[in-house]
Scaffold this active site. Structure first.
Site, mmCIF file in Angstrom:
data_model
loop_
_atom_site.group_PDB
_atom_site.id
_atom_site.type_symbol
_atom_site.label_atom_id
_atom_site.label_comp_id
_atom_site.label_asym_id
_atom_site.label_seq_id
_atom_site.Cartn_x
_atom_site.Cartn_y
_atom_site.Cartn_z
ATOM 1 N N LYS A 105 5.059 1.798 4.746
ATOM 2 C CA LYS A 105 6.247 1.143 5.826
ATOM 3 C C LYS A 105 6.820 2.507 6.975
ATOM 4 O O LYS A 105 6.850 2.019 8.065
ATOM 5 C CB LYS A 105 7.201 0.319 5.175
ATOM 6 C CG LYS A 105 6.717 -1.578 4.840
ATOM 7 C CD LYS A 105 7.249 -1.308 3.613
ATOM 8 C CE LYS A 105 6.728 -2.709 3.256
ATOM 9 N NZ LYS A 105 7.355 -3.375 1.718
ATOM 10 N N GLN A 122 12.861 -3.385 -1.443
ATOM 11 C CA GLN A 122 11.587 -3.445 -1.726
ATOM 12 C C GLN A 122 12.166 -3.547 -3.014
ATOM 13 O O GLN A 122 12.762 -3.633 -4.475
ATOM 14 C CB GLN A 122 11.051 -1.438 -2.416
ATOM 15 C CG GLN A 122 9.495 -2.014 -2.634
ATOM 16 C CD GLN A 122 8.850 -2.219 -1.871
ATOM 17 O OE1 GLN A 122 8.516 -2.490 -0.685
ATOM 18 N NE2 GLN A 122 7.688 -3.405 -1.891
ATOM 19 N N ASP A 159 11.913 -9.377 5.497
ATOM 20 C CA ASP A 159 11.434 -9.840 4.566
ATOM 21 C C ASP A 159 11.127 -10.762 4.446
ATOM 22 O O ASP A 159 9.889 -11.687 4.228
ATOM 23 C CB ASP A 159 11.751 -9.377 3.457
ATOM 24 C CG ASP A 159 10.764 -7.904 2.989
ATOM 25 O OD1 ASP A 159 9.477 -7.692 3.066
ATOM 26 O OD2 ASP A 159 11.471 -7.723 1.660
#
Ligand code: NDP
Length: 295
Positions: A53, A97, A120
């Site tokens: 990322k 995460q 997300d």
């Protein structure tokens, strides 16, 4: 005839070209999109994903802010970082995460993220928007799956789409996205009876179970579009999907490989959401300040 291999890497690269131009134009009007990634602990796969990322941010000119925290970081500290990030003007996207260490309540942390920065797409408000209408920040993997399906040129209307897996991050949202495009959707899971027979009727098959090569070649309807979300590492270190690729490719019209299919698209969609969030600006400040104050 062997299937057309859907090259997710190439599609992601093509999207990146467009996004780089969008970032440049945002920067010239005074806003550099910023993505903050919070990683707690040493999960090796998570470290790899976070690294990917960050590299994507670098390629596109997106500012990347990293928090790499030890595994014993308290829930309180993680929540406090999220609250700080909610308030930062240079941060347009926040990604925590997953999985988080067991002593941290992931639901609580995800709820604390300002929905306008939830790149997300996991916040219940964004998921709710997806169900009733459109979410400005759709979950990345399902959005990537849909982009790859669109690239095959298939008209989903009236087609039978079978989704293997009902997780909140892949199976359920991708099913809703397929339904919105007028596919008739069957969602399968670990209690589904006659899985192979159901798969054999799928014009579009999306496999997201996390079981190496569980879907056999003869489960594929000739001419189907097969999207393999699964990422499974075998003992010899080889990465495979949920679908027996070679055998399935003999019957499918189009199929994604693992690696190089859905994976790169997930990252591309994360970048897309970060740019969208930067363009839209934040919202929900009052509500979020209140929630953070009470935490
Ligand atoms: P989860 O473990 O959360 O969900 C798996 C789903 O598969 C569950 O709904 C489960 O059913 C179902 N399932 C498990 N075993 C079977 C079986 N034998 N038959 C039918 N259904 C079964 O996984 P995720 O959705 O998070 O991820 C799925 C896969 O996709 C994983 O390999 C993951 O690594 C990969 N992934 C890849 C991404 C990418 O970017 N390429 C991103 C996200 C995930 P039940 O609900 O009944 O338990």
């Amino acid at each position: 005839m062997p299937a057309n291999i859907i090259d997710g890497k190439a599609v992601a690269r093509e999207m990146e070209e467009q996004m780089r131009a969008e970032v440049e134009s945002l920067v010239s009007s005074g806003t550099r999109p910023g993505l903050a990634v919070v990683l707690v602990g040493d999960d090796p796969a998570s470290k790899v994903y976070v690294g990917m990322k960050q590299k994507a941010c670098e390629r596109l000119g997106i500012k990347s802010i990293e928090y790499k925290l030890p595994a014993d970081t308290s829930e309180e500290d993680v929540l406090s970082i999220v609250c700080d990030l909610n308030g930062r003007k240079d941060v347009h996207g926040i990604l925590v995460q997953l999985p988080l260490p067991k002593h941290i309540n992931s639901k609580k942390v995800l709820l604390m993220i300002n929905p306008a920065k939830d790149v997300d797409g996991f916040h219940p408000l964004n998921i709710g928007n997806l169900f009733v209408d459109e979410s400005p920040l759709p979950p990345c993997t399902p959005a990537g799956v849909m982009e790859l399906i669109h690239r095959t040129g298939i008209d989903l209307s009236g087609k039978h789409a079978v989704v293997l897996g009902r997780s909140n991050i892949v199976g359920k949202p991708v099913s809703i996205m397929l339904l919105k495009e007028d596919a008739t959707v069957t969602i399968c899971h670990s209690r589904t009876v006659d899985l192979a027979d159901i798969c054999r009727t799928a014009d579009v098959l999306v496999a997201a179970v996390g079981r190496p090569e569980m879907v056999k070649g003869d489960w594929i309807k000739p001419g189907a579009v097969v999207i393999d979300v699964g990422v499974n590492r075998l003992e010899d270190g080889k990465l495979v999907g949920d679908v027996e690729f070679d055998a399935a490719a003999e019957r499918a019209a189009a199929i994604t490989p693992v690696p190089g299919g859905v994976g790169p698209m997930t990252i591309a969609m994360l970048m897309k959401n970060t740019i969208t969030a930067a363009k839209r600006g934040t919202g929900f400040e009052d509500i979020i300040e209140n929630i953070c104050a009470q935490a």
